[in-house]
Design a protein around this motif. Structure first.
Motif, mmCIF file in Angstrom:
data_model
loop_
_atom_site.group_PDB
_atom_site.id
_atom_site.type_symbol
_atom_site.label_atom_id
_atom_site.label_comp_id
_atom_site.label_asym_id
_atom_site.label_seq_id
_atom_site.Cartn_x
_atom_site.Cartn_y
_atom_site.Cartn_z
ATOM 1 N N LYS A 232 0.649 -1.070 0.147
ATOM 2 C CA LYS A 232 -0.224 0.092 -0.109
ATOM 3 C C LYS A 232 1.316 1.090 -0.400
ATOM 4 C CE LYS A 232 -3.025 2.358 3.316
ATOM 5 N NZ LYS A 232 -4.016 2.472 4.119
ATOM 6 N N LEU A 233 0.533 1.916 -0.980
ATOM 7 C CA LEU A 233 1.818 2.933 -1.634
ATOM 8 C C LEU A 233 1.530 4.632 0.230
ATOM 9 C CD1 LEU A 233 1.375 3.999 -4.977
ATOM 10 C CD2 LEU A 233 2.353 2.514 -3.328
ATOM 11 N N GLY A 234 1.951 5.588 0.451
ATOM 12 C CA GLY A 234 1.331 6.109 1.423
ATOM 13 C C GLY A 234 0.572 6.937 0.192
ATOM 14 N N HIS A 235 0.441 7.351 -0.395
ATOM 15 C CA HIS A 235 -0.092 8.410 -0.884
ATOM 16 C C HIS A 235 -0.425 7.780 -2.537
ATOM 17 C CE1 HIS A 235 -1.350 12.497 -2.350
ATOM 18 N NE2 HIS A 235 -0.539 12.936 -1.529
ATOM 19 N N ILE A 236 -1.886 8.636 -2.532
ATOM 20 C CA ILE A 236 -1.773 7.668 -4.527
ATOM 21 C C ILE A 236 -0.904 8.309 -5.289
ATOM 22 C CG2 ILE A 236 -2.856 10.153 -4.361
ATOM 23 C CD1 ILE A 236 -4.940 8.102 -5.912
ATOM 24 N N ALA A 237 -0.063 8.066 -6.586
ATOM 25 C CA ALA A 237 0.874 8.511 -6.914
ATOM 26 C C ALA A 237 0.611 8.097 -8.195
ATOM 27 C CB ALA A 237 1.928 8.195 -6.351
ATOM 28 N N ILE A 238 1.757 8.916 -8.905
ATOM 29 C CA ILE A 238 2.380 7.518 -10.387
ATOM 30 C C ILE A 238 2.531 7.492 -10.824
ATOM 31 C CG2 ILE A 238 1.244 8.615 -13.301
ATOM 32 C CD1 ILE A 238 -0.189 11.347 -12.127
ATOM 33 N N PRO A 239 2.804 6.191 -11.518
ATOM 34 C CA PRO A 239 4.241 5.167 -10.842
ATOM 35 C C PRO A 239 4.504 5.237 -12.905
ATOM 36 C CG PRO A 239 1.949 3.967 -11.602
ATOM 37 C CD PRO A 239 1.916 5.417 -11.670
ATOM 38 N N GLU A 240 6.236 5.437 -12.796
ATOM 39 C CA GLU A 240 6.758 5.944 -13.923
ATOM 40 C C GLU A 240 8.128 5.141 -14.259
ATOM 41 O OE1 GLU A 240 8.172 9.997 -13.457
ATOM 42 O OE2 GLU A 240 6.176 10.668 -13.387
ATOM 43 N N LYS A 241 8.638 4.166 -12.754
ATOM 44 C CA LYS A 241 9.549 3.240 -13.776
ATOM 45 C C LYS A 241 10.440 2.354 -12.031
ATOM 46 C CE LYS A 241 13.366 4.852 -12.448
ATOM 47 N NZ LYS A 241 15.683 5.358 -11.981
ATOM 48 N N VAL A 242 10.239 1.496 -12.494
ATOM 49 C CA VAL A 242 10.250 -0.048 -11.338
ATOM 50 C C VAL A 242 11.938 -0.365 -11.646
ATOM 51 C CG1 VAL A 242 9.955 -1.847 -10.807
ATOM 52 C CG2 VAL A 242 7.903 -0.181 -12.314
ATOM 53 N N VAL A 243 12.321 -0.735 -10.366
ATOM 54 C CA VAL A 243 13.883 -1.202 -9.922
ATOM 55 C C VAL A 243 13.535 -2.583 -9.483
ATOM 56 C CG1 VAL A 243 15.212 -0.491 -9.656
ATOM 57 C CG2 VAL A 243 15.239 1.491 -10.146
ATOM 58 N N ILE A 244 13.682 -4.050 -10.072
ATOM 59 C CA ILE A 244 13.861 -4.766 -9.198
ATOM 60 C C ILE A 244 15.817 -5.278 -8.615
ATOM 61 C CG2 ILE A 244 13.527 -7.401 -9.298
ATOM 62 C CD1 ILE A 244 10.595 -6.141 -9.590
ATOM 63 N N ASP A 245 15.654 -5.259 -7.636
ATOM 64 C CA ASP A 245 17.136 -5.801 -7.227
ATOM 65 C C ASP A 245 17.452 -7.140 -7.176
ATOM 66 O OD1 ASP A 245 20.002 -5.200 -6.583
ATOM 67 O OD2 ASP A 245 19.577 -3.823 -5.298
ATOM 68 N N THR A 246 18.002 -7.871 -7.278
ATOM 69 C CA THR A 246 18.654 -8.899 -6.907
ATOM 70 C C THR A 246 19.986 -9.228 -6.334
ATOM 71 O OG1 THR A 246 19.222 -9.823 -9.035
ATOM 72 C CG2 THR A 246 17.055 -9.612 -8.356
ATOM 73 N N SER A 247 20.711 -8.130 -5.802
ATOM 74 C CA SER A 247 21.793 -8.095 -5.062
ATOM 75 C C SER A 247 21.501 -8.687 -4.300
ATOM 76 C CB SER A 247 22.293 -6.464 -4.867
ATOM 77 O OG SER A 247 22.072 -5.890 -5.681
ATOM 78 N N HIS A 248 23.328 -9.329 -4.318
ATOM 79 C CA HIS A 248 23.172 -10.446 -2.986
ATOM 80 C C HIS A 248 22.704 -12.053 -3.344
ATOM 81 C CE1 HIS A 248 25.289 -8.061 -1.484
ATOM 82 N NE2 HIS A 248 24.015 -7.189 -1.202
ATOM 83 N N PHE A 249 21.482 -12.605 -4.569
ATOM 84 C CA PHE A 249 21.164 -13.821 -4.990
ATOM 85 C C PHE A 249 21.491 -13.923 -5.903
ATOM 86 C CE2 PHE A 249 17.618 -11.071 -1.641
ATOM 87 C CZ PHE A 249 17.617 -11.591 -1.045
ATOM 88 N N LYS A 250 22.239 -14.891 -5.674
ATOM 89 C CA LYS A 250 23.328 -15.380 -6.763
ATOM 90 C C LYS A 250 22.659 -17.014 -7.507
ATOM 91 C CE LYS A 250 27.250 -12.728 -5.612
ATOM 92 N NZ LYS A 250 28.524 -12.966 -4.769
ATOM 93 N N GLY A 251 21.997 -17.570 -6.355
ATOM 94 C CA GLY A 251 21.574 -19.120 -6.876
ATOM 95 C C GLY A 251 20.409 -19.256 -6.446
ATOM 96 N N ASN A 252 19.802 -18.023 -5.960
ATOM 97 C CA ASN A 252 18.016 -18.225 -5.619
ATOM 98 C C ASN A 252 17.386 -16.945 -6.057
ATOM 99 O OD1 ASN A 252 19.911 -16.377 -4.293
ATOM 100 N ND2 ASN A 252 19.158 -17.360 -1.786
#
Length: 371
Positions: free
Chosen positions: A271-291
């Motif tokens: 749930k967002l803290g405020h209604i908002a307009i999304p523009e970009k998504v970042v998925i960071d899998t740092s440290h997850f090398k085999g999982n």
């Protein structure tokens, strides 16, 4: 095991800063705020005695009691606390109290954080000048049990008179001395949205901006809140990781688009803290090398006051896309309209995400607290 009644709230003390402690003899006060689970090492000793995973002061032989001042990692309205005395079975603090204040300016305190030391007269004088003994008492003097598995977890709601108030700092009072493994302070983040420009881009799902997981299917190795923290992930323990999906097929096959054909998945709704307009998504899998997840899907919805998650009509922001290990992935979004209130991240079939960001700008109206 006792169930955490505050699990739906944010740990405001995460990434907090210890500003002062009367004593750090056996272990500095910073250990109290660690978000990892406390551990026991029977063979580990320091030049000052047995190493313990928590804040432990020396046996007091002078007048007074031990205490410290902490700046919360996130300011907000506190609802309850979790005090964990894990492994402190003969040296736990017998009684504790907590006080809190909302301070707009930084305190002029210098912190050494050095094992085997106590506060100097100069440090005591500077801390005393803050007047923290007059702060609101959010938890009156309360007895603590030793850190055996069946007695280590202490969950306390704060004093009713303090509910709804914004706090930035805590005073922790040990009566008179001893050790506590972890302190977690649960509540909701307070943010002044009038200070945010309509065109200013920010992370819509970050804890510091009021984002909070409201539903998730699995958190076997790490809570979803971890991946919404502002700082970079410190390791696999510092992200959201699910158990292996028990319904995964004995032999994997790909579909026409190169994605694995998998019967199951795991997801989290934020749930967002405020209604908002999304523009970009970042998925960071740092440290997850085999999982890391094989792939992810990001969706959004708009819920108005009175609607529940079951009423949600989900729309794709980022279609299901393959992930790579130990990498930050950036994606543009489709849709988003004039604003969204919730985001759903789905991982296929399972795995870990270090950090999840959704950048965008403000929408028109604040999200209802009743959603």
């Amino acid at each position: 095991m006792t169930t955490n009644p505050f699990a739906h709230l944010v740990n405001l003390a995460a990434d907090g800063q210890v500003l002062f402690a009367t004593d750090d003899f056996f272990q500095p006060a910073e250990s109290l705020l660690h978000t990892t689970e406390p551990v026991w090492d029977a063979d580990k000793f320091t030049p000052f005695g047995k190493w313990m995973d928590g804040w432990e002061t020396r046996r007091k032989r002078t007048e007074g009691h031990d205490w410290g001042i902490v700046k919360l990692g996130l300011s907000g309205e506190i609802e309850g606390v979790h005090i964990d005395t894990a492994f402190f079975t003969g040296n736990q603090v017998p009684r504790i109290s907590l006080q809190a204040a909302c301070l707009e300016e930084d305190l002029p305190l210098v912190r050494r954080s050095e094992i085997g030391t106590c506060a100097t007269d100069q440090e005591l004088k500077a801390a005393g000048a803050v007047g923290s003994e007059k702060w609101d008492t959010i938890l009156s003097m309360t007895p603590l049990k030793p850190g055996y598995p069946e007695t280590r977890h202490h969950y306390f709601p704060i004093n009713k008179a303090c509910l709804g108030k914004r706090y930035t700092h805590l005073r922790i009072n040990y009566f008179p001395d001893g050790g506590v493994a972890r302190l977690r302070v649960y509540g909701t983040v307070s943010k002044d949205w009038s200070t945010v420009s309509p065109v200013q881009q920010f992370d819509l799902v970050a804890l510091e901006n009021g984002g909070i997981p409201v539903s998730f299917t699995n958190s076997h190795y790490g809570t979803p809140q971890n991946m919404l923290m502002k700082r970079e992930s410190a390791g696999m323990y510092d992200g959201w990781e699910t158990a292996r999906n028990p319904n995964r097929p004995p032999i994997f096959k790909k579909d026409a688009e190169g994605l694995l054909v998998i019967p199951g998945s795991e997801h989290v709704v934020i749930k967002l803290g405020h209604i908002a307009i999304p523009e970009k998504v970042v998925i960071d899998t740092s440290h997850f090398k085999g999982n890391f997840p094989e792939s992810v899907l990001v969706e959004s919805c708009v819920l108005t006051q009175g609607q529940r998650l079951n009423d949600a009509k989900w729309h794709v922001l980022v279609k299901r896309v393959k992930c790579q290990p130990n990498l930050k992935h950036e994606f543009g979004v489709v849709g988003g309209g004039s604003g969204i209130t919730h985001v759903r991240l789905t991982v296929f079939p399972d795995g870990g995400i270090a950090r999840f960001r959704v950048f965008g700008t403000l929408g028109e109206t604040k999200v209802s607290s009743k959603l």
